[in-house]
Design a protein around this motif. Structure first.
Motif, PDB file in Angstrom:
ATOM      1  N   MET A  49       0.835  -1.189   0.000  1.00  0.00           N
ATOM      2  CA  MET A  49       0.000   0.000   0.000  1.00  0.00           C
ATOM      3  C   MET A  49       0.873   1.242   0.000  1.00  0.00           C
ATOM      4  SD  MET A  49      -2.973   1.061   2.723  1.00  0.00           S
ATOM      5  CE  MET A  49      -3.892   2.580   2.509  1.00  0.00           C
ATOM      6  N   THR A  50       0.591   2.175  -0.893  1.00  0.00           N
ATOM      7  CA  THR A  50       1.384   3.399  -0.989  1.00  0.00           C
ATOM      8  C   THR A  50       1.147   4.282   0.224  1.00  0.00           C
ATOM      9  OG1 THR A  50       1.202   3.319  -3.393  1.00  0.00           O
ATOM     10  CG2 THR A  50       1.875   5.414  -2.416  1.00  0.00           C
ATOM     11  N   ALA A  51       2.224   4.832   0.775  1.00  0.00           N
ATOM     12  CA  ALA A  51       2.106   5.689   1.955  1.00  0.00           C
ATOM     13  C   ALA A  51       1.511   7.035   1.581  1.00  0.00           C
ATOM     14  CB  ALA A  51       3.482   5.876   2.581  1.00  0.00           C
ATOM     15  N   ARG A  52       0.680   7.544   2.454  1.00  0.00           N
ATOM     16  CA  ARG A  52       0.160   8.893   2.273  1.00  0.00           C
ATOM     17  C   ARG A  52       1.243   9.910   2.606  1.00  0.00           C
ATOM     18  NH1 ARG A  52      -5.825   8.510   5.232  1.00  0.00           N
ATOM     19  NH2 ARG A  52      -6.851   7.322   3.554  1.00  0.00           N
ATOM     20  N   PRO A  53       1.142  11.111   2.059  1.00  0.00           N
ATOM     21  CA  PRO A  53       2.145  12.130   2.373  1.00  0.00           C
ATOM     22  C   PRO A  53       2.037  12.626   3.814  1.00  0.00           C
ATOM     23  CG  PRO A  53       0.406  13.045   0.990  1.00  0.00           C
ATOM     24  CD  PRO A  53       0.182  11.563   1.048  1.00  0.00           C
ATOM     25  N   TYR A  54       3.137  13.157   4.284  1.00  0.00           N
ATOM     26  CA  TYR A  54       3.170  13.875   5.559  1.00  0.00           C
ATOM     27  C   TYR A  54       2.466  15.208   5.331  1.00  0.00           C
ATOM     28  CZ  TYR A  54       5.313  15.898   9.799  1.00  0.00           C
ATOM     29  OH  TYR A  54       5.546  16.483  11.025  1.00  0.00           O
ATOM     30  N   VAL A  55       1.448  15.506   6.136  1.00  0.00           N
ATOM     31  CA  VAL A  55       0.588  16.678   5.906  1.00  0.00           C
ATOM     32  C   VAL A  55       0.936  17.780   6.894  1.00  0.00           C
ATOM     33  CG1 VAL A  55      -1.778  17.533   5.826  1.00  0.00           C
ATOM     34  CG2 VAL A  55      -1.255  15.215   5.015  1.00  0.00           C
ATOM     35  N   LEU A  56       1.363  18.904   6.349  1.00  0.00           N
ATOM     36  CA  LEU A  56       1.772  20.062   7.144  1.00  0.00           C
ATOM     37  C   LEU A  56       0.820  21.223   6.862  1.00  0.00           C
ATOM     38  CD1 LEU A  56       5.439  21.370   7.387  1.00  0.00           C
ATOM     39  CD2 LEU A  56       3.524  22.926   7.154  1.00  0.00           C
ATOM     40  N   LEU A  57       0.088  21.665   7.878  1.00  0.00           N
ATOM     41  CA  LEU A  57      -0.792  22.819   7.726  1.00  0.00           C
ATOM     42  C   LEU A  57      -0.031  24.087   8.084  1.00  0.00           C
ATOM     43  CD1 LEU A  57      -4.147  21.616   9.378  1.00  0.00           C
ATOM     44  CD2 LEU A  57      -3.145  20.997   7.169  1.00  0.00           C
ATOM     45  N   SER A  58      -0.137  25.090   7.235  1.00  0.00           N
ATOM     46  CA  SER A  58       0.589  26.342   7.448  1.00  0.00           C
ATOM     47  C   SER A  58      -0.392  27.508   7.365  1.00  0.00           C
ATOM     48  CB  SER A  58       1.679  26.506   6.383  1.00  0.00           C
ATOM     49  OG  SER A  58       2.325  27.753   6.505  1.00  0.00           O
ATOM     50  N   GLN A 101     -10.557  15.470  10.889  1.00  0.00           N
ATOM     51  CA  GLN A 101     -10.406  14.080  10.459  1.00  0.00           C
ATOM     52  C   GLN A 101      -9.074  13.472  10.887  1.00  0.00           C
ATOM     53  OE1 GLN A 101     -11.637  13.397   6.301  1.00  0.00           O
ATOM     54  NE2 GLN A 101     -12.882  15.239   6.405  1.00  0.00           N
ATOM     55  N   ASN A 102      -8.325  14.207  11.679  1.00  0.00           N
ATOM     56  CA  ASN A 102      -7.042  13.743  12.230  1.00  0.00           C
ATOM     57  C   ASN A 102      -6.061  13.352  11.131  1.00  0.00           C
ATOM     58  OD1 ASN A 102      -5.551  13.427  14.628  1.00  0.00           O
ATOM     59  ND2 ASN A 102      -5.854  11.223  14.629  1.00  0.00           N
ATOM     60  N   LEU A 103      -6.008  14.175  10.078  1.00  0.00           N
ATOM     61  CA  LEU A 103      -5.137  13.899   8.939  1.00  0.00           C
ATOM     62  C   LEU A 103      -3.916  14.812   8.875  1.00  0.00           C
ATOM     63  CD1 LEU A 103      -7.876  13.284   6.213  1.00  0.00           C
ATOM     64  CD2 LEU A 103      -6.472  11.563   7.373  1.00  0.00           C
ATOM     65  N   ALA A 104      -3.825  15.771   9.784  1.00  0.00           N
ATOM     66  CA  ALA A 104      -2.687  16.693   9.788  1.00  0.00           C
ATOM     67  C   ALA A 104      -1.591  16.154  10.699  1.00  0.00           C
ATOM     68  CB  ALA A 104      -3.119  18.080  10.257  1.00  0.00           C
ATOM     69  N   ASP A 105      -0.379  16.073  10.175  1.00  0.00           N
ATOM     70  CA  ASP A 105       0.758  15.602  10.968  1.00  0.00           C
ATOM     71  C   ASP A 105       1.456  16.730  11.715  1.00  0.00           C
ATOM     72  OD1 ASP A 105       1.066  12.653  10.106  1.00  0.00           O
ATOM     73  OD2 ASP A 105       0.881  13.710   8.200  1.00  0.00           O
ATOM     74  N   GLU A 106       1.383  17.930  11.171  1.00  0.00           N
ATOM     75  CA  GLU A 106       2.104  19.053  11.768  1.00  0.00           C
ATOM     76  C   GLU A 106       1.364  20.350  11.429  1.00  0.00           C
ATOM     77  OE1 GLU A 106       6.636  20.995  11.528  1.00  0.00           O
ATOM     78  OE2 GLU A 106       6.293  18.888  10.970  1.00  0.00           O
ATOM     79  N   VAL A 107       1.423  21.302  12.349  1.00  0.00           N
ATOM     80  CA  VAL A 107       0.825  22.624  12.137  1.00  0.00           C
ATOM     81  C   VAL A 107       1.879  23.689  12.363  1.00  0.00           C
ATOM     82  CG1 VAL A 107      -0.852  24.311  12.962  1.00  0.00           C
ATOM     83  CG2 VAL A 107      -1.489  21.911  12.815  1.00  0.00           C
ATOM     84  N   HIS A 108       2.001  24.610  11.394  1.00  0.00           N
ATOM     85  CA  HIS A 108       2.823  25.806  11.565  1.00  0.00           C
ATOM     86  C   HIS A 108       1.874  26.994  11.668  1.00  0.00           C
ATOM     87  CE1 HIS A 108       6.690  24.093   9.485  1.00  0.00           C
ATOM     88  NE2 HIS A 108       6.214  23.302  10.424  1.00  0.00           N
TER      89      HIS A 108
END
Length: 226
Positions: free
Chosen positions: A1-10, A167-174
């Motif tokens: 299964m292909t990994a989803r990207p690391y999601v960074l909200l800015s 939806q708990n899809l963000a890995d990081e927030v700036h």
């Protein structure tokens, strides 16, 4: 299964949590030093995403502005500019917007009811993918992972940020907080009302806090709630 990207909200906000005011002119919340930081983050990502409302309101080019940073990307075997991505449930996107005419590849996610409209307007300017009857963020991230996107930067707007956080899809927030107060109820906010994971007592882990001129940068790990 292909990994989803690391999601960074800015996002940059006022002290009272607004992304902008209600005037026709864009409210500049960041300073020059923070704009350069954002450019550096963009250069580190494989794709940059904004919602259609933000595109219509701000009409951004959404580029890596530093020639040096673009050269580094090319030397690493990457395109000079990250993939530019948007999402729309209505299909209301004009081909005249700057987004389509600067940078490299573009990708649009939409829904079944709007895909013909989007293809008629933008088919020559972008790849277009429907996620079905509704906008499905899981499918968006799966498709981006399939296309080799390892790191995704999301630059708004508030609806997109709210959906990804709820939806708990963000890995990081700036979050860059400017020393301004907007105080306009109709102005766009960073986050809206939603059922967030863990509720109001779940505390995100703080990764970093630092000053950038008169702006404060806060970095959080949303999935690491306690």
């Amino acid at each position: 299964m292909t990994a989803r990207p690391y999601v960074l909200l800015s996002a940059a906000t006022s002290v009272d949590g607004y992304l902008d005011d209600t005037s026709n002119d864009r409210l500049l919340l960041s300073n020059a030093e923070d704009f350069d930081r954002v450019d550096e983050v963009r250069a580190s990502c494989d794709a940059i995403l904004i919602g259609a409302t933000t595109m219509r309101r701000d009409n951004p080019r959404l580029l890596v502005n530093s020639e040096r940073r673009r050269a580094v990307r090319v030397a690493e075997g990457k395109p000079a500019f990250p993939l530019k991505v948007t999402v729309t449930a209505t299909g209301d996107l004009s081909a005249d917007l700057k987004f389509w005419h600067h940078g490299d590849a573009k990708l649009v996610f939409t829904v079944d009811a709007a895909i013909d409209k989007v293809k008629a307007e933008l088919g020559h300017l972008a790849d277009i993918v429907s996620t079905g009857p509704e906008l499905d963020w899981g499918q968006v991230l799966d498709e981006l992972g399939h296309r080799g996107i390892g790191r995704l930067m999301v630059e708004g707007g508030g609806t997109v940020h709210t959906q990804l956080m709820s939806q708990n899809l963000a890995d990081e927030v700036h979050l860059a907080i400017a020393p301004l107060l907007v105080g306009e109820a109709a102005a766009p906010r960073f986050l809206g009302s939603a059922d967030y994971p863990g509720g109001p007592v779940a505390r995100m882990r703080l990764l970093e806090a630092r000053t950038i001129g008169d702006v404060i940068l806060l970095r959080y790990a949303p999935k690491e709630r306690s």
